[in-house]
Each structure stands twice: as C-alpha cells, then as structure tokens.
Write a protein that holds these residues in place. Structure first.
Motif, short mmCIF file in Angstrom:
data_model
loop_
_atom_site.label_atom_id
_atom_site.label_comp_id
_atom_site.label_asym_id
_atom_site.label_seq_id
_atom_site.Cartn_x
_atom_site.Cartn_y
_atom_site.Cartn_z
N GLU A 88 0.59 9.39 5.08
CA GLU A 88 0.29 10.33 4.00
C GLU A 88 -0.90 9.85 3.18
O GLU A 88 -1.78 10.63 2.81
CB GLU A 88 1.50 10.53 3.10
N ALA A 89 -0.95 8.54 2.91
CA ALA A 89 -2.07 7.98 2.16
C ALA A 89 -3.38 8.14 2.93
O ALA A 89 -4.41 8.48 2.36
CB ALA A 89 -1.81 6.51 1.84
N GLU A 91 -4.07 10.45 5.11
CA GLU A 91 -4.45 11.87 5.06
C GLU A 91 -5.16 12.21 3.75
O GLU A 91 -5.99 13.11 3.71
CB GLU A 91 -3.22 12.76 5.23
N LYS A 92 -4.85 11.47 2.71
CA LYS A 92 -5.48 11.71 1.39
C LYS A 92 -6.77 10.91 1.23
O LYS A 92 -7.37 10.91 0.17
CB LYS A 92 -4.50 11.35 0.28
N GLY A 93 -7.15 10.17 2.28
CA GLY A 93 -8.42 9.45 2.25
C GLY A 93 -8.32 7.96 2.00
O GLY A 93 -9.35 7.28 1.94
N GLU A 94 -7.11 7.43 1.87
CA GLU A 94 -6.97 5.99 1.64
C GLU A 94 -7.40 5.22 2.89
O GLU A 94 -7.04 5.59 3.99
CB GLU A 94 -5.52 5.64 1.29
#
Length: 117
Positions: A88-89, A91-94
C-alpha cells in the motif's frame, strides 16, 4: 532542518526497535561526540551506516513475502500485515522501507548537510 533538529532525529532513531546494532552504535557514537572535535567524523560514520542499512520498499516487500521474513516478523499473519502495508505504501509512492528506523534514517540522510555543519 537545523542541526539541532537532525540531532533530535538521531535521538529518535536510537529508540526505534527496528534499528540494527551497527546503526545503534553509530547513532550513539554521534550523540556522544556532539559538540566535540570528533563530531564531524562520527556524523560521517553515521551517514555511511545509514546509507548501508536503509532498505527499499521493494526489498521489504520481497523480505516480508519470504519464509525468512515470516520467521523474523513472528509468523504468517504478522508478515502478511507488513507485506500488505508495504504494498500500500509503494502504491502511494513510498520508496523506502516503512519501519521506524528506515523512515527516520531517510529524514537524517535527506538532511546530511545540516548534520555535517
């Protein structure tokens, strides 16, 4: 970020459960040298250690999905939760591991100029 603020990040890093022994040693040595003639050398050593230790999000995903990761994280359920959070991180750009130590290390490395000043 000021040098004092970066020092506070190093203090937070020492409290992170996910910090490796070598990172803990380098952070402690830096804090003990803060304000002395040895400070810059210890800051450089800390930065080198953090650069070696910081993990990418992709490496975390691979590790959390492995058998060894399941053993280290305390079983299938905990490893699956970490794997899900890491995906999930990402996917958010992390780009960096989401553990506390890596996240604090990322901040310190981004402010290396202040640390070395």
């Amino acid at each position: 970020m000021t040098k004092t603020e970066v020092k506070q990040e190093v203090e937070k890093l020492l409290k992170a459960n996910s910090l490796c022994p070598e990172g803990r040693e380098a952070a402690q040595a830096y804090l003990e040298a803060y304000g002395t003639a040895d400070e810059k050398g210890k800051a450089e050593a800390l930065l080198q250690e953090l650069e070696e230790d910081i993990t990418s999000i992709d490496d975390l995903i691979a590790f959390a999905g492995s058998e060894h990761g399941r053993q280290i994280f305390g079983g299938e359920e905990k490893a699956a939760a970490i794997l899900k959070a890491a995906k999930e991180a990402k996917e958010k750009g992390e780009e960096t591991c989401i553990c506390e130590a890596c996240q604090i290390a990322k901040v310190i490395l981004a402010n290396k100029t202040a640390l070395l000043s």
